[in-house]
Design a protein around this motif. Structure first.
Motif, mmCIF file in Angstrom:
data_model
loop_
_atom_site.group_PDB
_atom_site.id
_atom_site.type_symbol
_atom_site.label_atom_id
_atom_site.label_comp_id
_atom_site.label_asym_id
_atom_site.label_seq_id
_atom_site.Cartn_x
_atom_site.Cartn_y
_atom_site.Cartn_z
ATOM 1 N N ASP A 1 0.844 -1.196 0.000
ATOM 2 C CA ASP A 1 0.000 0.000 0.000
ATOM 3 C C ASP A 1 0.882 1.250 0.000
ATOM 4 N N PRO A 2 1.458 1.601 -1.165
ATOM 5 C CA PRO A 2 2.354 2.753 -1.216
ATOM 6 C C PRO A 2 1.659 4.075 -0.905
ATOM 7 N N THR A 3 0.385 4.188 -1.234
ATOM 8 C CA THR A 3 -0.338 5.433 -0.946
ATOM 9 C C THR A 3 -0.438 5.660 0.561
ATOM 10 N N ALA A 4 -0.809 4.613 1.296
ATOM 11 C CA ALA A 4 -0.873 4.725 2.757
ATOM 12 C C ALA A 4 0.505 4.978 3.349
ATOM 13 N N ALA A 5 1.531 4.368 2.755
ATOM 14 C CA ALA A 5 2.900 4.583 3.222
ATOM 15 C C ALA A 5 3.298 6.039 3.072
ATOM 16 N N ALA A 6 3.009 6.615 1.904
ATOM 17 C CA ALA A 6 3.342 8.023 1.677
ATOM 18 C C ALA A 6 2.541 8.929 2.607
ATOM 19 N N ASP A 7 1.253 8.627 2.752
ATOM 20 C CA ASP A 7 0.410 9.452 3.633
ATOM 21 C C ASP A 7 0.953 9.466 5.056
ATOM 22 N N ARG B 1 15.801 8.270 7.063
ATOM 23 C CA ARG B 1 14.833 7.174 7.025
ATOM 24 C C ARG B 1 13.714 7.469 6.021
ATOM 25 N N ALA B 2 13.260 8.731 5.996
ATOM 26 C CA ALA B 2 12.203 9.112 5.062
ATOM 27 C C ALA B 2 12.686 9.028 3.616
ATOM 28 N N GLU B 3 13.931 9.423 3.380
ATOM 29 C CA GLU B 3 14.469 9.367 2.017
ATOM 30 C C GLU B 3 14.642 7.929 1.541
ATOM 31 N N THR B 4 14.937 7.024 2.469
ATOM 32 C CA THR B 4 15.006 5.602 2.113
ATOM 33 C C THR B 4 13.659 5.116 1.586
ATOM 34 N N LEU B 5 12.598 5.507 2.257
ATOM 35 C CA LEU B 5 11.260 5.148 1.789
ATOM 36 C C LEU B 5 10.952 5.832 0.463
ATOM 37 N N HIS B 6 11.285 7.105 0.353
ATOM 38 C CA HIS B 6 11.010 7.873 -0.860
ATOM 39 C C HIS B 6 11.607 7.196 -2.098
ATOM 40 N N GLN B 7 12.792 6.636 -1.952
ATOM 41 C CA GLN B 7 13.480 6.015 -3.091
ATOM 42 C C GLN B 7 12.740 4.814 -3.656
ATOM 43 N N VAL B 8 11.960 4.134 -2.829
ATOM 44 C CA VAL B 8 11.302 2.906 -3.303
ATOM 45 C C VAL B 8 9.819 3.096 -3.606
ATOM 46 N N LEU B 9 9.258 4.242 -3.263
ATOM 47 C CA LEU B 9 7.847 4.473 -3.553
ATOM 48 C C LEU B 9 7.646 4.727 -5.054
ATOM 49 N N PRO B 10 6.552 4.242 -5.597
ATOM 50 C CA PRO B 10 6.281 4.462 -7.020
ATOM 51 C C PRO B 10 5.378 5.676 -7.264
ATOM 52 N N GLY B 11 5.431 6.199 -8.467
ATOM 53 C CA GLY B 11 4.454 7.138 -8.985
ATOM 54 C C GLY B 11 4.049 8.272 -8.083
ATOM 55 N N ALA B 12 2.736 8.393 -7.886
ATOM 56 C CA ALA B 12 2.177 9.507 -7.127
ATOM 57 C C ALA B 12 2.651 9.501 -5.674
ATOM 58 N N ALA B 13 2.799 8.314 -5.103
ATOM 59 C CA ALA B 13 3.278 8.230 -3.718
ATOM 60 C C ALA B 13 4.692 8.776 -3.615
ATOM 61 N N HIS B 14 5.537 8.442 -4.589
ATOM 62 C CA HIS B 14 6.909 8.959 -4.635
ATOM 63 C C HIS B 14 6.898 10.491 -4.711
ATOM 64 N N ALA B 15 6.049 11.017 -5.590
ATOM 65 C CA ALA B 15 5.982 12.470 -5.764
ATOM 66 C C ALA B 15 5.472 13.160 -4.505
ATOM 67 N N ARG B 16 4.479 12.565 -3.868
ATOM 68 C CA ARG B 16 3.876 13.192 -2.672
ATOM 69 C C ARG B 16 4.897 13.301 -1.543
#
Length: 318
Positions: free
Chosen positions: A269-275, A296-311
């Motif tokens: 659930d990348p959307t929930a992860a980004a939120d 830690r946040a940048e580590t997550l940012h690197q693997v999120l796809p699409g809109a979640a990555h951008a958010r």
């Protein structure tokens, strides 16, 4: 002079001054400074207590100047060993703060100083602690193999008996091995950390930067299970850690919530992860945004796809 005449003695020039100088050398300013530095070490080892890292580092500045001055003086062997141990502790604390501020190079330098002082002191537990804490620098900033090497050395120095340093070394080793993909090795180190933690006395389990309380234990295991992708165990460790984490622990809470965000992504659930990550970031005081939480946040940012990555990227850039 009358008393001297009565006893048939005459005071020799300079003898009283000589005695005063000897007394000063034996119990003068050095004794007071050594006692003060011991107290400073005890005071600073208690952790942030709700204070931003930069504030704590600023408050330590005068004590670091005094430590440098006292180390340059001659001391008896026992006093020198004790001073070296204090120096290892205080410089190790500076290294921790620089780690948390993302100043990796300076943190490595301070940990190297702490390890040198610990070796001079002859205190293997202090050396094990310095090595285990040092391992967290490469671990949190992208060099897990180097972290595993340092944690392994720390485990050897700590010896076979339960200690805070041994528990920390095992927990950090679990995280490092998880990061390099050694699942079985990581799980063995998790088991070691749990076994050691169960046998620590009150002093070893104290809630300080030198103790290994259960709250810290759960924080480390949260990260280990998060890196292993074992989200059920990670969520359980996060819940246990948060239950033991006081409200002033801004950084600890943020790191645990970032772990939870990473677990949401792992669970698909990348959307929930980004939120969740964005919510954590937006609540984070400015003083905590340039250090470990950002990493830690940048580590997550690197693997999120699409809109979640951008958010999440927009939030980190704001």
């Amino acid at each position: 002079m009358a008393a001297a005449a009565a006893t048939g003695t005459v005071a020799l020039p300079g003898i009283a001054e000589a005695r005063q100088g000897i007394n000063a050398a034996l119990t003068g300013s050095d004794a007071g400074d050594l006692a003060y530095l011991d107290g400073a070490f005890e005071r600073h080892r208690g952790g942030y207590r709700g204070r931003p890292p930069t504030v704590v580092l600023t408050q330590m500045r005068d004590d670091l100047d005094l430590l440098r001055d006292v180390l340059s003086r001659p001391h008896a062997a026992a006093a020198r060993a004790g001073l070296a141990r204090t120096a290892a502790g205080i410089t190790g604390l500076v290294a921790i703060i620089q780690h948390d501020r993302s100043d990796q190079r300076d943190s490595h330098g301070w940990f190297t100083t702490a390890e040198q002082a610990a070796r001079e002191s002859g205190d293997r537990q202090m050396l094990a602690w310095a090595l285990a804490r040092h391992a967290m620098v490469p671990l949190n900033y992208g060099a897990p193999k180097a972290a595993a090497d340092l944690a392994g050395r720390a485990r050897v120095e700590a010896g076979p008996n339960p200690s805070a340093a041994a528990a920390l070394a095992a927990a950090v080793n679990a995280r490092a091995l998880a990061a390099v993909g050694d699942q079985q090795g990581a799980l063995r180190s998790v088991a070691d950390a749990r076994l050691i933690a169960e046998h620590l006395d009150g002093t070893q389990a104290a809630d300080t930067w030198f103790g290994y309380p259960f709250q810290k234990h759960h924080v480390h295991l949260s990260q280990a299970f998060t890196l292993l992708g074992r989200t059920r165990e990670a969520y359980a460790e996060q819940e246990a850690a948060l239950a033991l984490t006081g409200s002033p622990s801004v950084m600890t809470r943020a790191l645990l919530e970032m772990d939870a965000a990473i677990c949401l992504h792992t669970d698909g659930d990348p959307t929930a992860a980004a939120d969740k990550a964005v919510a954590v970031w937006e609540r984070l005081p400015e003083a905590y945004r340039d250090g470990l939480v950002r990493a830690r946040a940048e580590t997550l940012h690197q693997v999120l796809p699409g809109a979640a990555h951008a958010r999440l990227g927009e939030a980190l850039a704001s």
